[in-house]
Design an enzyme around this catalytic site. Structure first.
Site, PDB file in Angstrom:
ATOM      1  N   HIS A 166      -3.146   2.698   7.260  1.00  0.00           N
ATOM      2  CA  HIS A 166      -2.177   3.268   8.210  1.00  0.00           C
ATOM      3  C   HIS A 166      -0.749   2.872   7.850  1.00  0.00           C
ATOM      4  CE1 HIS A 166      -5.738   3.695  10.803  1.00  0.00           C
ATOM      5  NE2 HIS A 166      -5.919   2.399  10.693  1.00  0.00           N
ATOM      6  N   TYR A 176       2.999   0.671   2.581  1.00  0.00           N
ATOM      7  CA  TYR A 176       3.612   0.900   1.279  1.00  0.00           C
ATOM      8  C   TYR A 176       3.066  -0.130   0.305  1.00  0.00           C
ATOM      9  CZ  TYR A 176       6.762   1.305  -2.622  1.00  0.00           C
ATOM     10  OH  TYR A 176       7.249   1.476  -3.888  1.00  0.00           O
TER      11      TYR A 176
END
Length: 221
Positions: free
Chosen positions: A121, A124
Site C-alpha cells: 500500500h 516507494y
C-alpha cells in the site's frame, strides 16, 4: 551490545535460483544495485524456464496476476504467483521472487525482492534489496537520495563508504516496517526486526529487535 550486521550472509538466505547469481561474489547488498538492470536484461533475453513474456522486456512466472491499471516498464521479472495491484508503478530494473505483492499506488525501481515480500500500500522502494518475508506497512518509504546529493554512507558499527549516490532500504529476511515510517538512504534493518509506525530511521539496526524509535531499540524476547 547488539551487532549491526550488514553483510549479505547475515541478512539473506537467497533461495530463488534465478536471483541467486546476482548475489554471488558480493559481500554487501548495496554492491548489487549497479548490476540489477544488466542482470535482469540478460535474464529476459535468455529466458527462464516456466516464465512467459507479458510485454517486451517483461517476464512473468506462472500464476502472476497484474491488474489492468498497473504500469510495468522493462526490464522486469516477476516471480510465480506475484500480484501487482491497481495503480502500481514498476519503473524498470526490478526482479522479484515468488509470492510477492506490489500494492496499489506503490512505486518500485532498481530493486530486488526475494520470496514472499509485501509492499502492499502506497510504498516507494527505490534502489533497495528486500529479503524473504519482508513487509512494508502502508505508506512506508525507502528514501534513496540524500538531500545534499552526496554519496550514501552506511552508518553501522563503522562507516561504509558505498560510492553510490542512490541507496534505498536494505531489509533483511523477515524485516517488518511499520506504517508511515521513512527509511533514510542506506538504512539497514536486520533479520526479523520490527519497526514501529511513523518512525524515521537512519543507519543499521540489529536483528531480532523491536525498533520503537531511532534511538530506542529493544531485543525481541
Amino acid at each position: 551490545m547488539l551487532d549491526k550486521k550488514v553483510e549479505i550472509k547475515d541478512l539473506y538466505e537467497v533461495k530463488t535460483d534465478y536471483i541467486a547469481p546476482l548475489f554471488e561474489g558480493k559481500v554487501y547488498p548495496w554492491e548489487i544495485l549497479p548490476e540489477i538492470k544488466g542482470y535482469v536484461q540478460k535474464l529476459v533475453e535468455d529466458g527462464i524456464e516456466g516464465f512467459t513474456e507479458y510485454a517486451p522486456g517483461v517476464l512473468v512466472g506462472e500464476g502472476v496476476k497484474i491488474y489492468p491499471t498497473a504500469t510495468i516498464i522493462a526490464p522486469c521479472i516477476l516471480g510465480p504467483n506475484t500480484e501487482v495491484r491497481p495503480g502500481a508503478f514498476i519503473r524498470g530494473s526490478v526482479i522479484t521472487g515468488p509470492d510477492c505483492v506490489i500494492g496499489n499506488s506503490s512505486e518500485l525501481k532498481n530493486a530486488v525482492l526475494l520470496q514472499h515480500v509485501q509492499v502492499p500500500h502506497y510504498n516507494y522502494v527505490g534502489d533497495s534489496v528486500l529479503g524473504n518475508n519482508a513487509h512494508m506497512g502502508a505508506g512506508s518509504i525507502c528514501s534513496n537520495l540524500k538531500s545534499d546529493g552526496k554519496n550514501v554512507v552506511i552508518h553501522g558499527d563503522k562507516d561504509y563508504e558505498t560510492g553510490l549516490r542512490k541507496i534505498g532500504g536494505i531489509l533483511a529476511d523477515g524485516a517488518d516496517i511499520g506504517c508511515g515510517s521513512v527509511l533514510n538512504p542506506g538504512t539497514v534493518i536486520g533479520r526479523n526486526t520490527t519497526v514501529y509506525p511513523l518512525t524515521p530511521l537512519r543507519g543499521v539496526y540489529p536483528e531480532n529487535c523491536i525498533v520503537k524509535g531511532a534511538d530506542k531499540v529493544v531485543e525481541r524476547k
